[in-house]
Scaffold this active site. Sequence first.
Site, PDB file in Angstrom:
ATOM      1  N   ALA A  57       0.902  -1.256   0.201  1.00  0.00           N
ATOM      2  CA  ALA A  57      -0.105   0.142   0.105  1.00  0.00           C
ATOM      3  C   ALA A  57       0.796   1.186  -0.120  1.00  0.00           C
ATOM      4  O   ALA A  57       0.516   2.339  -0.721  1.00  0.00           O
ATOM      5  CB  ALA A  57      -0.972  -0.034   1.197  1.00  0.00           C
ATOM      6  N   GLU A  59       3.538   1.812  -1.604  1.00  0.00           N
ATOM      7  CA  GLU A  59       3.983   2.322  -3.139  1.00  0.00           C
ATOM      8  C   GLU A  59       2.795   2.655  -4.082  1.00  0.00           C
ATOM      9  O   GLU A  59       2.951   3.118  -4.984  1.00  0.00           O
ATOM     10  CB  GLU A  59       4.691   1.167  -3.760  1.00  0.00           C
ATOM     11  CG  GLU A  59       6.057   0.716  -2.904  1.00  0.00           C
ATOM     12  CD  GLU A  59       5.957   0.028  -1.615  1.00  0.00           C
ATOM     13  OE1 GLU A  59       6.809   0.284  -0.642  1.00  0.00           O
ATOM     14  OE2 GLU A  59       4.902  -0.570  -1.321  1.00  0.00           O
ATOM     15  N   VAL A  82      -4.370  -3.273   4.275  1.00  0.00           N
ATOM     16  CA  VAL A  82      -3.513  -3.114   5.729  1.00  0.00           C
ATOM     17  C   VAL A  82      -4.072  -3.737   6.780  1.00  0.00           C
ATOM     18  O   VAL A  82      -5.147  -3.303   7.172  1.00  0.00           O
ATOM     19  CB  VAL A  82      -2.875  -1.716   5.531  1.00  0.00           C
ATOM     20  CG1 VAL A  82      -1.856  -1.622   6.784  1.00  0.00           C
ATOM     21  CG2 VAL A  82      -2.598  -1.104   4.254  1.00  0.00           C
ATOM     22  N   ILE A  83      -3.511  -4.987   7.315  1.00  0.00           N
ATOM     23  CA  ILE A  83      -4.083  -5.321   8.524  1.00  0.00           C
ATOM     24  C   ILE A  83      -3.348  -5.303   9.725  1.00  0.00           C
ATOM     25  O   ILE A  83      -2.179  -5.436   9.446  1.00  0.00           O
ATOM     26  CB  ILE A  83      -4.470  -6.992   8.304  1.00  0.00           C
ATOM     27  CG1 ILE A  83      -5.227  -7.247   6.857  1.00  0.00           C
ATOM     28  CG2 ILE A  83      -4.974  -7.709   9.084  1.00  0.00           C
ATOM     29  CD1 ILE A  83      -5.285  -8.535   6.351  1.00  0.00           C
ATOM     30  N   HIS A  89       3.620  -0.201  12.646  1.00  0.00           N
ATOM     31  CA  HIS A  89       3.847  -0.034  11.229  1.00  0.00           C
ATOM     32  C   HIS A  89       2.366   0.214  10.419  1.00  0.00           C
ATOM     33  O   HIS A  89       2.314   0.947   9.546  1.00  0.00           O
ATOM     34  CB  HIS A  89       4.211  -1.407  10.820  1.00  0.00           C
ATOM     35  CG  HIS A  89       4.502  -1.730   9.101  1.00  0.00           C
ATOM     36  ND1 HIS A  89       5.680  -1.081   8.557  1.00  0.00           N
ATOM     37  CD2 HIS A  89       4.101  -2.362   8.138  1.00  0.00           C
ATOM     38  CE1 HIS A  89       5.761  -1.287   7.271  1.00  0.00           C
ATOM     39  NE2 HIS A  89       4.618  -2.002   7.139  1.00  0.00           N
ATOM     40  N   PHE A 114     -10.055   5.363  -3.429  1.00  0.00           N
ATOM     41  CA  PHE A 114      -9.429   4.907  -2.355  1.00  0.00           C
ATOM     42  C   PHE A 114      -9.984   3.365  -2.074  1.00  0.00           C
ATOM     43  O   PHE A 114     -10.935   3.404  -1.174  1.00  0.00           O
ATOM     44  CB  PHE A 114      -9.331   5.741  -1.248  1.00  0.00           C
ATOM     45  CG  PHE A 114      -8.612   5.248   0.066  1.00  0.00           C
ATOM     46  CD1 PHE A 114      -7.245   5.708  -0.265  1.00  0.00           C
ATOM     47  CD2 PHE A 114      -9.139   4.764   1.078  1.00  0.00           C
ATOM     48  CE1 PHE A 114      -6.462   4.970   1.041  1.00  0.00           C
ATOM     49  CE2 PHE A 114      -8.375   4.408   2.064  1.00  0.00           C
ATOM     50  CZ  PHE A 114      -6.949   4.637   2.083  1.00  0.00           C
TER      51      PHE A 114
END
Length: 161
Positions: A57, A59, A82-83, A89, A114
């Site tokens: 994500a 990039e 994204v988990i 992070h 998005f």
Amino acid sequence: MGEFARYEGELDATGMRFAIVAARFNRDVTEPLCEGAEKMLRDHGAADVHVAWVPGAFELPLVAKRFAQSGAVDAVVCIGAVIRGETDHYTYVCAEAARGIQAVQLETEVPCGFGVLTVDTMAQALERVTGGSKRDTGRQAVEAVLAALAVKERMTGRMTW
């Protein structure tokens, strides 16, 4: 009395060109999101759809910007997942991906959808892929760019104040 204008449009991709930038990280989630976005674009008449896969994500904004600046696409759809893990992070990646994608559309005036999931668990991610009790996020990101394109088109030449 002054003018009252309402800008809204149909979800129509007829003859338009699109890029989908998708993250390979969590590909078991992003692959079906990307497929949903591609199907939505085809179903709404898109002329061309180019798909580029990036590592994660973080990039997404770089390649989205490259597409947006190229003049070769009318809109870009960004797909990622994204988990949340045990470290910070997650927070940094989510914030920077969102900020970067927003910056691309503000700098280029090319709508960027998005379609990046920011969830706590894999179960939550999968629910947003299948459209279970939540909407399919890939399709939802396409709806967002189609709506933005329609409004942008309707506003063209009308902003005289």
